[in-house]
Design an enzyme around this catalytic site. Structure first.
Site, PDB file in Angstrom:
ATOM      1  CB  SER A  43      -0.917   0.003   1.230  1.00  0.00           C
ATOM      2  OG  SER A  43      -0.167  -0.179   2.414  1.00  0.00           O
ATOM      3  CD  GLU A 176      -7.580  -4.994   1.090  1.00  0.00           C
ATOM      4  OE1 GLU A 176      -6.479  -5.587   1.088  1.00  0.00           O
ATOM      5  OE2 GLU A 176      -7.741  -3.858   0.605  1.00  0.00           O
TER       6      GLU A 176
HETATM    7  O1  KIV Z   1      -0.548  -3.359   1.534  1.00  0.00           O
HETATM    8  C1  KIV Z   1      -1.110  -3.302   2.634  1.00  0.00           C
HETATM    9  O2  KIV Z   1      -0.944  -2.353   3.406  1.00  0.00           O
HETATM   10  C2  KIV Z   1      -1.980  -4.409   3.000  1.00  0.00           C
HETATM   11  C3  KIV Z   1      -2.903  -4.212   4.156  1.00  0.00           C
HETATM   12  C4  KIV Z   1      -3.945  -3.245   3.806  1.00  0.00           C
HETATM   13  C5  KIV Z   1      -3.442  -5.474   4.666  1.00  0.00           C
HETATM   14  O3  KIV Z   1      -1.967  -5.425   2.377  1.00  0.00           O
END
Ligand code: KIV
Length: 257
Positions: A43, A176
């Site tokens: 993310s 998710e």
């Molecule tokens: O990439 C990320 O931060 C994640 C979380 C939202 C679980 O996969």
């Protein structure tokens, strides 16, 4: 499995599991005290680099951020996301997972998917690389970000995938944006902890993107709760600094040589 992972898994049905993301040492060292698991999530592509999807995140980016996070993590389990196109087959996955583990000294990697990644998960685990699964919305391949579990086929597939991942040997699964009763069913079915993000309080633990929780990232998803407005605190501090410099109040003698 190392002891940290064994203790993490034992938390299921005992106490709720606390997980957050970190992309740098300073945030990691603040949240480490309160977390069971710290995830270097891909993310970071959207949160830090303004990418329109996580597809543009590279292995090198994940490794460099993870090296920084490693310096701030003492007690939590540290998990690193394998980015898009780094685990398309078992050979590629093993080579890249080994690189992540050896260069970042993290405890485990996370990969997205169920049936499709079954063999990959098995191969990594056979090679002593602990793996965390990720089901529901899979940002690396998603075409939309609508919650999952609306129809029977989707529900059956996700439930099947959770059992497959458990059988393949993952130590935990991120769920998710999954409909509440499905998240409950998965959590009751598998013997490993489920960590929800937008997947109800039925999960064994919760994860959020720290930048969202502290109000640093502008996002308005239903599953995000803002616990602070750090952006405003930074703004106020910078404004005070500006005023002090303008009025020649800073640096004072105390801050000079
Ligand atoms: O990439 C990320 O931060 C994640 C979380 C939202 C679980 O996969």
């Amino acid at each position: 499995m190392n002891n940290k992972i064994i203790n993490f898994v034992k938390k299921k049905n005992k106490s709720k599991i606390i997980s957050l993301t970190a992309y740098s040492k300073n945030i990691a060292s603040i949240i480490d005290k309160h977390c069971d698991l710290i995830l270097v999530g891909d993310s970071l592509g959207s949160v830090l680099y303004n990418f329109s999807s996580t597809k543009k995140v590279t292995l090198e980016m994940m490794i460099e951020h993870s090296k920084s996070v490693r310096m701030g993590v003492i007690k939590s389990l540290m998990v690193v996301d394998m980015p898009y196109n780094t685990y398309r087959n078992t050979k590629e996955a093993l080579k890249n997972a080994k690189k992540i583990i050896s260069r970042t000294k993290c405890d485990a990697v996370k990969i997205e998917g169920g049936k499709k990644v079954y063999q990959i998960v098995k191969t990594l685990i056979k090679n002593k690389i602990p793996v965390m699964g990720h089901l529901g919305i899979l940002p690396q391949s998603a075409t939309n970000f609508k919650f999952k579990g609306k129809n029977t086929t989707e529900r059956n597939n996700i439930l099947r995938d959770s059992k497959l991942l458990e059988e393949a040997g993952v130590f935990s699964i991120v769920l998710e944006c999954i409909e509440s009763s499905l998240a409950k069913k998965i959590t009751k079915t598998v013997s490993i902890p489920t960590i929800g993000i937008g997947a109800s309080s039925h999960c064994d633990g919760q994860v959020l993107v720290t930048d969202d929780l502290i109000g640093l990232n502008k996002i308005s998803a239903r599953f995000v709760k803002k616990y602070s407005n750090i952006g405003k605190k930074i703004n106020d501090a910078v404004l005070k600094f500006k005023q002090d410099v303008t009025k020649v109040k800073f640096p004072s003698k105390k801050h000079s040589y």
